[in-house]
Motif scaffolding. Structure first.
Motif, PDB file in Angstrom:
ATOM      1  N   THR A 122      13.600   5.164  -2.763  1.00 11.31           N
ATOM      2  CA  THR A 122      14.532   4.118  -3.170  1.00 11.31           C
ATOM      3  C   THR A 122      14.172   3.521  -4.525  1.00 11.31           C
ATOM      4  O   THR A 122      14.821   2.570  -4.974  1.00 11.31           O
ATOM      5  N   ASN A 123      13.116   4.059  -5.157  1.00 12.25           N
ATOM      6  CA  ASN A 123      12.686   3.611  -6.485  1.00 12.25           C
ATOM      7  C   ASN A 123      12.365   2.117  -6.510  1.00 12.25           C
ATOM      8  O   ASN A 123      12.775   1.381  -7.415  1.00 12.25           O
ATOM      9  N   ARG A 124      11.595   1.691  -5.488  1.00 13.40           N
ATOM     10  CA  ARG A 124      11.234   0.280  -5.388  1.00 13.40           C
ATOM     11  C   ARG A 124       9.723   0.118  -5.234  1.00 13.40           C
ATOM     12  O   ARG A 124       9.019   1.038  -4.829  1.00 13.40           O
ATOM     13  N   ILE A 125       9.250  -1.088  -5.543  1.00 18.38           N
ATOM     14  CA  ILE A 125       7.884  -1.495  -5.247  1.00 18.38           C
ATOM     15  C   ILE A 125       7.968  -2.685  -4.306  1.00 18.38           C
ATOM     16  O   ILE A 125       8.729  -3.632  -4.554  1.00 18.38           O
ATOM     17  N   GLN A 126       7.195  -2.626  -3.220  1.00 20.16           N
ATOM     18  CA  GLN A 126       7.221  -3.691  -2.231  1.00 20.16           C
ATOM     19  C   GLN A 126       5.818  -4.250  -2.016  1.00 20.16           C
ATOM     20  O   GLN A 126       4.817  -3.623  -2.357  1.00 20.16           O
ATOM     21  N   ALA A 127       5.766  -5.424  -1.422  1.00 19.16           N
ATOM     22  CA  ALA A 127       4.500  -6.058  -1.072  1.00 19.16           C
ATOM     23  C   ALA A 127       4.603  -6.619   0.336  1.00 19.16           C
ATOM     24  O   ALA A 127       5.694  -6.983   0.791  1.00 19.16           O
ATOM     25  N   MET A 128       3.476  -6.673   1.024  1.00 16.01           N
ATOM     26  CA  MET A 128       3.459  -7.241   2.368  1.00 16.01           C
ATOM     27  C   MET A 128       2.054  -7.706   2.700  1.00 16.01           C
ATOM     28  O   MET A 128       1.081  -7.375   2.007  1.00 16.01           O
ATOM     29  N   ASN A 129       1.934  -8.473   3.767  1.00 11.88           N
ATOM     30  CA  ASN A 129       0.626  -8.864   4.265  1.00 11.88           C
ATOM     31  C   ASN A 129      -0.049  -7.659   4.917  1.00 11.88           C
ATOM     32  O   ASN A 129       0.637  -6.707   5.321  1.00 11.88           O
ATOM     33  N   PRO A 130      -1.365  -7.684   5.064  1.00  7.24           N
ATOM     34  CA  PRO A 130      -2.059  -6.539   5.669  1.00  7.24           C
ATOM     35  C   PRO A 130      -1.591  -6.190   7.080  1.00  7.24           C
ATOM     36  O   PRO A 130      -1.727  -5.051   7.512  1.00  7.24           O
ATOM     37  N   ASP A 131      -1.028  -7.172   7.803  1.00  3.90           N
ATOM     38  CA  ASP A 131      -0.539  -6.886   9.152  1.00  3.90           C
ATOM     39  C   ASP A 131       0.904  -6.399   9.152  1.00  3.90           C
ATOM     40  O   ASP A 131       1.505  -6.201  10.211  1.00  3.90           O
ATOM     41  N   GLY A 132       1.488  -6.208   7.955  1.00  4.83           N
ATOM     42  CA  GLY A 132       2.849  -5.695   7.840  1.00  4.83           C
ATOM     43  C   GLY A 132       3.930  -6.755   7.768  1.00  4.83           C
ATOM     44  O   GLY A 132       5.111  -6.436   7.581  1.00  4.83           O
ATOM     45  N   SER A 133       3.548  -8.017   7.906  1.00  7.34           N
ATOM     46  CA  SER A 133       4.538  -9.095   7.866  1.00  7.34           C
ATOM     47  C   SER A 133       4.869  -9.489   6.436  1.00  7.34           C
ATOM     48  O   SER A 133       4.183  -9.110   5.493  1.00  7.34           O
ATOM     49  N   ASP A 134       5.933 -10.264   6.302  1.00  5.13           N
ATOM     50  CA  ASP A 134       6.373 -10.789   4.998  1.00  5.13           C
ATOM     51  C   ASP A 134       6.557  -9.664   3.976  1.00  5.13           C
ATOM     52  O   ASP A 134       6.055  -9.722   2.859  1.00  5.13           O
ATOM     53  N   ARG A 135       7.294  -8.672   4.385  1.00  2.00           N
ATOM     54  CA  ARG A 135       7.575  -7.543   3.482  1.00  2.00           C
ATOM     55  C   ARG A 135       8.634  -7.949   2.469  1.00  2.00           C
ATOM     56  O   ARG A 135       9.716  -8.415   2.842  1.00  2.00           O
TER      57      ARG A 135
END
Length: 344
Positions: free
Chosen positions: A29-42
């Motif tokens: 999808t040509n994106r950069i994402q961030a999240m918490n180590p537990d996968g939350s707050d993506r």
């Protein structure tokens, strides 16, 4: 994927103000994402990249850097971009064409440098954090003939900032056992050139397909992923860089349940004992990655008497088929397959 202790202020040492985040690329999808180590707050940080492949975080400065492979592996239009860690103030720092197909990227904040490998460019490169002073440190090949040789493709890179050394991978053909990991001084010796350096040494060879690297400086241990077939491929490996030791496999068979599954048709249909009686098949391959497996499967289908149509896209890579918004050849491939299906 990379990990960052995202600090709210460069001047604040308070550990309570440190937030751990994982940053990862989504090339489809040509994106950069961030999240918490537990996968939350993506959270989506950046959109409309151009086949992003490597990412590096400058926590103290609040910057994210990433490489764009460009519009296809046969086109010299790779680039490197930078944005604030929340995705704002985005800018191109290494313009299109200054690097061919940039892959993994590493940050040397102390010296103010970015290092990356350029696959089809067959180079190890660096520049200042603002994109100025672009240099070629390693040149494994040059020209179209060399570019077709995967043993020359530079993929992963990491740096030893203490001893001023550069490590990189050259993965080789699919599952050919020709992958290598190299080391050299960061600075080119006097009188030498990127293509002719006496200080280059081969640390490991005969690997399936080594790709990305990371160096644990405190323990002097090199880690790398290998995308080849098990038992030595499809693994995470490590080895000490100052001792002559064999690599240790840390994680294996992530895709499979065990070594025996390597020969299971469920893992790869080309592993089936017989392909006779299967319906007509359309086998599409790309120039970079998984081409040999596709050719093997098509050959076995033909030998078994199965009608098979093959189409090769030499300037593309695995996964290009789903990227019609960015790659025109993906739309061509979809149209040709649709016409083939209608003609059955």
């Amino acid at each position: 994927m990379t990990d960052a202790n995202a600090v709210t202020s460069e001047l604040s040492p308070d550990p309570e103000l440190v937030v751990r985040r994982l940053f990862f690329l989504e090339v489809s999808t040509n994106r950069i994402q961030a999240m918490n180590p537990d996968g939350s707050d993506r959270t989506v940080i950046v959109t409309d990249c151009r086949l992003p492949d490597g990412v590096a975080i400058d926590v103290r400065a609040g910057h994210i850097y990433w490489t764009n492979m460009g519009s296809g592996v046969a086109i010299n239009d790779g680039s490197i971009e930078r944005a604030d860690i929340d995705g704002t103030d985005r800018k191109v720092i290494v313009p299109r064409g200054a690097t061919f197909t940039p892959k993994q990227i590493q940050l040397d904040r102390k010296c103010g440098k970015l290092y990356w490998c350029d696959r089809e460019g067959m180079r190890g490169m660096r520049c200042n954090l603002d994109g100025t002073d672009i240099e070629t440190l390693i040149e494994a090949g040059r020209g179209e003939v060399d570019r077709r040789d995967p043993t020359r493709w530079c993929i992963g890179v990491t740096i030893d900032t203490e001893r001023r050394r550069l490590y990189w991978t050259q993965k080789g053909p699919d599952n050919a056992g020709q992958g290598r990991i190299f080391r050299a001084n960061i600075d080119i010796p006097n009188g030498e050139s990127p293509a002719n350096r006496y200080d280059i040494e081969v640390l490991f060879e005969g690997l399936p397909e080594p790709v990305h690297l990371e160096l644990d400086l405190a323990n002097r241990v090199l880690y790398w992923t290998d995308r080849g077939d098990p038992p030595r491929g499809n693994t995470v490996n490590r080895a000490r860089v100052d001792l002559k030791t064999d690599p240790e496999i840390l994680i294996t068979h992530h895709y499979l349940n065990g070594a025996a599954d390597v020969h299971d048709w469920g893992a790869s249909p080309a592993r089936a004992q017989s392909l006779a009686g299967l319906p007509p098949a359309y086998v599409l391959t790309a120039g970079a990655d998984l081409r040999d497996e596709g050719n093997e499967y098509a050959a076995r289908l033909s030998q078994a008497g199965v009608p098979v149509t093959t189409k090769h896209y030499p300037g593309q890579f695995h996964g290009f088929f789903t990227m019609g918004k960015l790659l025109p050849q993906a739309n061509v491939a979809v149209s040709e397959i649709g016409a083939w299906l209608k003609a059955l």
